[in-house]
Design a protein around this motif. Structure first.
Motif, PDB file in Angstrom:
ATOM      1  N   GLY A 110     -10.466  -0.671   5.631  1.00 44.55           N
ATOM      2  CA  GLY A 110     -11.916  -0.765   5.630  1.00 44.55           C
ATOM      3  C   GLY A 110     -12.427  -0.980   4.222  1.00 44.55           C
ATOM      4  N   GLN A 111     -13.675  -1.312   4.127  1.00 42.29           N
ATOM      5  CA  GLN A 111     -14.310  -1.541   2.825  1.00 42.29           C
ATOM      6  C   GLN A 111     -14.968  -0.225   2.392  1.00 42.29           C
ATOM      7  N   ALA A 161       0.829  -1.204   0.000  1.00 36.63           N
ATOM      8  CA  ALA A 161       0.000   0.000   0.000  1.00 36.63           C
ATOM      9  C   ALA A 161       0.862   1.252   0.000  1.00 36.63           C
ATOM     10  N   ILE A 162       1.927   1.252   0.772  1.00 38.10           N
ATOM     11  CA  ILE A 162       2.815   2.407   0.854  1.00 38.10           C
ATOM     12  C   ILE A 162       3.504   2.646  -0.486  1.00 38.10           C
ATOM     13  N   GLN A 163       3.884   1.588  -1.183  1.00 42.16           N
ATOM     14  CA  GLN A 163       4.549   1.729  -2.475  1.00 42.16           C
ATOM     15  C   GLN A 163       3.614   2.284  -3.539  1.00 42.16           C
ATOM     16  N   GLN A 164       2.313   2.210  -3.339  1.00 41.52           N
ATOM     17  CA  GLN A 164       1.352   2.681  -4.326  1.00 41.52           C
ATOM     18  C   GLN A 164       0.967   4.148  -4.149  1.00 41.52           C
ATOM     19  N   LEU A 165       1.492   4.827  -3.148  1.00 38.16           N
ATOM     20  CA  LEU A 165       1.127   6.221  -2.907  1.00 38.16           C
ATOM     21  C   LEU A 165       1.541   7.093  -4.090  1.00 38.16           C
ATOM     22  N   PRO A 166       0.790   8.174  -4.353  1.00 41.56           N
ATOM     23  CA  PRO A 166       1.174   9.084  -5.429  1.00 41.56           C
ATOM     24  C   PRO A 166       2.573   9.652  -5.207  1.00 41.56           C
ATOM     25  N   GLN A 167       3.248   9.980  -6.294  1.00 37.72           N
ATOM     26  CA  GLN A 167       4.618  10.470  -6.241  1.00 37.72           C
ATOM     27  C   GLN A 167       4.724  11.701  -5.327  1.00 37.72           C
ATOM     28  N   TYR A 171       0.005  18.057   4.108  1.00 36.15           N
ATOM     29  CA  TYR A 171      -0.361  16.757   4.642  1.00 36.15           C
ATOM     30  C   TYR A 171      -1.639  16.338   3.938  1.00 36.15           C
ATOM     31  N   GLY A 172      -1.951  15.048   4.009  1.00 40.73           N
ATOM     32  CA  GLY A 172      -3.162  14.607   3.349  1.00 40.73           C
ATOM     33  C   GLY A 172      -3.622  13.248   3.811  1.00 40.73           C
ATOM     34  N   LEU A 173      -4.735  12.858   3.230  1.00 41.35           N
ATOM     35  CA  LEU A 173      -5.307  11.540   3.440  1.00 41.35           C
ATOM     36  C   LEU A 173      -5.296  10.837   2.094  1.00 41.35           C
ATOM     37  N   ALA A 174      -4.575   9.727   2.028  1.00 37.69           N
ATOM     38  CA  ALA A 174      -4.522   8.926   0.801  1.00 37.69           C
ATOM     39  C   ALA A 174      -5.352   7.674   1.006  1.00 37.69           C
ATOM     40  N   VAL A 175      -5.967   7.214  -0.071  1.00 37.90           N
ATOM     41  CA  VAL A 175      -6.687   5.942  -0.036  1.00 37.90           C
ATOM     42  C   VAL A 175      -6.110   5.063  -1.130  1.00 37.90           C
ATOM     43  N   VAL A 176      -5.693   3.858  -0.718  1.00 34.65           N
ATOM     44  CA  VAL A 176      -5.166   2.861  -1.642  1.00 34.65           C
ATOM     45  C   VAL A 176      -6.249   1.800  -1.800  1.00 34.65           C
ATOM     46  N   ASN A 185     -13.916  -5.751  -0.530  1.00 32.48           N
ATOM     47  CA  ASN A 185     -12.574  -5.292  -0.916  1.00 32.48           C
ATOM     48  C   ASN A 185     -12.021  -4.374   0.166  1.00 32.48           C
ATOM     49  N   ALA A 186     -10.950  -4.803   0.812  1.00 36.63           N
ATOM     50  CA  ALA A 186     -10.345  -4.003   1.871  1.00 36.63           C
ATOM     51  C   ALA A 186      -9.428  -2.946   1.273  1.00 36.63           C
ATOM     52  N   ASP A 187      -9.771  -1.677   1.489  1.00 35.20           N
ATOM     53  CA  ASP A 187      -8.957  -0.546   1.067  1.00 35.20           C
ATOM     54  C   ASP A 187      -8.136  -0.081   2.258  1.00 35.20           C
ATOM     55  N   THR A 188      -7.107   0.726   1.995  1.00 32.27           N
ATOM     56  CA  THR A 188      -6.270   1.246   3.071  1.00 32.27           C
ATOM     57  C   THR A 188      -6.243   2.769   3.013  1.00 32.27           C
TER      58      THR A 188
END
Length: 165
Positions: free
Chosen positions: A59-60, A33-39, A81-86, A66-69
């Motif tokens: 959570g779904q 999940a961490i590797q998929q964060l936007p650049q 700062y932000g909130l990312a969803v993978v 489907n469990a998202d992060t």
């Protein structure tokens, strides 16, 4: 009842509601999940300003099964700062920043799991707002004791409602 007292009463009720409905445990996103964060975005690290509990959450959020992060992140370039969803599956799209914010030191952010249900938003017009029905698990985002909101997925996008301010 005076307007300030009414606001404080609603804020206390909303904060209690978020605590009652939130998950007691926090799932930490895996390396994938961490590797998929936007650049340019990296996970927020635990510190005095942001204790480790509540920095990631599973959570779904988009679809049942489907469990998202959700991950609190920071951008080294702009100090944001932000909130990312993978998303849990590639079919649900790429990781994205669904909310950005600035200074977190006075009121560190933390995440909690919000269950499907009906929630009362804060209305700034002084009138009563209609409750909002949320169908999926959602993300509770609170900033210290300052404010709380619910980030929820509906109609193909993330939306937010403020439940305290």
């Amino acid at each position: 009842m005076c307007p300030v007292t009414e606001k404080l009463k609603r804020a206390g009720l909303a904060a209690s509601l978020l605590l009652a409905l939130s998950s007691t445990g926090y799932a930490h996103g895996g390396t994938a999940a961490i590797q998929q964060l936007p650049q340019g975005w990296t996970p927020l690290v635990a510190s005095v300003a942001a204790p480790e509990a509540g920095l990631t959450l599973s959570g779904q959020f988009q679809h049942q099964g489907n469990a998202d992060t959700a991950v609190l992140v920071q951008n080294g370039q702009g100090g944001a700062y932000g909130l990312a969803v993978v998303p849990g599956t590639p079919a649900d799209g790429a990781a994205s920043i669904v909310k950005t914010f600035k200074d977190i030191h006075a009121n560190p952010p933390h995440l909690s799991l919000i269950h499907p249900g009906s929630y009362q938003p804060v209305c700034h017009s002084g009138e009563s707002c209609a409750p909002l029905s949320i169908a999926n698990e959602s993300i509770g985002l609170c900033f210290g004791e300052a404010s709380c909101e619910i980030i929820y997925f509906a109609d193909g996008a993330y939306h937010e409602i403020h439940v305290t301010d």
